[in-house]
Design an enzyme around this catalytic site. Structure first.
Site: not given
Ligand code: NAD
Ligand code: IMJ
Length: 260
Positions: A155, A162
């Site tokens: 990720y 995020k």
């Protein structure tokens, strides 16, 4: 009387019928909202037009969030249609797919900046453009992922973006709070969408979640839509600056392993 009767709003980030934003739009439509969709580029128009037509008379407005002019135009067109809006859904993220694999340390300066701009700053930009246009009691929702809080393989820079997005939710909640406008993040479990297809080991991640989650199943578009409806409606009137997890794998640490 439907839960969202008379409510008006904007849904950003539908790319196709698998998009989380589409799951949310469908749930909102069932509850009587009037809404507009914004889409990134002309190429997506023919994909989302039939979806919009299937749930009502929905204006489709092009908006690339990296472009201030494009955002300005989006809100001026919205103002022609609605006096004020009661909700915004922000379901937008992007990073170079070559950097969503391997080590985070290899993230380039240019992709770090691009990822942050599209996946994090765009929420703040949207809120800034919407400032005078939001009603008393309005609710804003963005989509996030557990990789903001914990390291998830591959990720990488998206996790960093995020994390910054989730911090933005808290700062924005304070900025808007005295106007009775709320902003929250919905942290969804892995769902097969355009943004997850082609990701290394994604099938393995889905299987892991399914096996180890208390509900023994993966997150669905209906799960995401239902939680989003709650956060966008007056049912959640006291909730702001929060990250809500609609991710049944969230609480479980390293249980059964699942072969890739
Ligand atoms: P998706 O590909 O359907 O949606 C991503 C959207 O971002 C697309 O509609 C795309 O057009 C838009 N976008 C990208 N760059 C843009 C730009 N410059 N201007 C305007 N729009 C732009 O995939 P999705 O999985 O539905 O993703 C929606 C949100 O949900 C993202 O924020 C993603 O991080 C988040 N999320 C996804 C999952 C998952 O497993 N799919 C899990 C948790 C959170
Ligand atoms: C994305 C990358 C790596 C691992 C991942 C994901 N896991 C999940 C996702 C475990 C669930 C999906 N997700 C939460 C995202 O936010 C995806 C963002 C994304 C995906 C792509 C793929 C295509 C591309 N660029 C992208 N940019 C952002 O070219």
């Amino acid at each position: 009387m439907k839960l969202m009767s008379g409510k008006k709003g904007l849904v950003m980030g539908i790319a196709n019928e698998m998009s989380l934003a589409w799951g949310i739009a469908k749930k909102l439509a069932e509850q009587g909202v009037e809404m507009a969709f914004s889409y990134q580029s002309e190429a997506l128009y023919r994909r989302i037009k039939p979806l919009a037509d299937s749930i009502g008379d929905i204006p489709l407005l092009e908006c690339d969030v990296t472009n201030e002019e494009s955002l300005k135009e989006l809100f001026s067109k919205l103002k022609e249609r609605f006096n004020q809006i009661d909700f915004i859904v922000h379901a937008i993220a992007f990073s170079d797919r070559n950097e969503l694999t391997g080590k985070y340390v290899n993230t380039s300066r240019s992709n770090f900046t691009k990822t942050m701009e599209i996946s994090c700053y765009s929420l703040t930009a949207v809120c800034r453009h919407a400032w005078d246009f939001l009603s008393d009691g309005a609710s804003i929702l963005t989509l996030t992922y557990l990789g903001a809080e914990r390291v998830m393989p591959n990720y990488n820079v998206m996790g960093v973006a995020k994390a910054a997005l989730e911090a933005s939710v808290k700062y924005l909640a304070v900025d808007f709070g005295d106007r009775n406008i709320r902003i929250n993040g919905l942290s969804a479990g892995p769902v097969k969408t355009l943004a997850s297809s082609g990701i290394g080991d994604f099938k393995y991640i889905l299987n892991w979640n399914c096996e180890n989650s208390p509900l023994k199943r993966n997150t669905t578009l209906a799960d995401v839509g239902g939680s989003a409806l709650f956060l966008l409606s007056a049912l959640s009137s006291g909730i702001t600056g929060e990250i809500v997890h609609v991710d049944s794998g969230y609480h479980v640490v390293g249980m059964k392993s699942v072969k890739p």
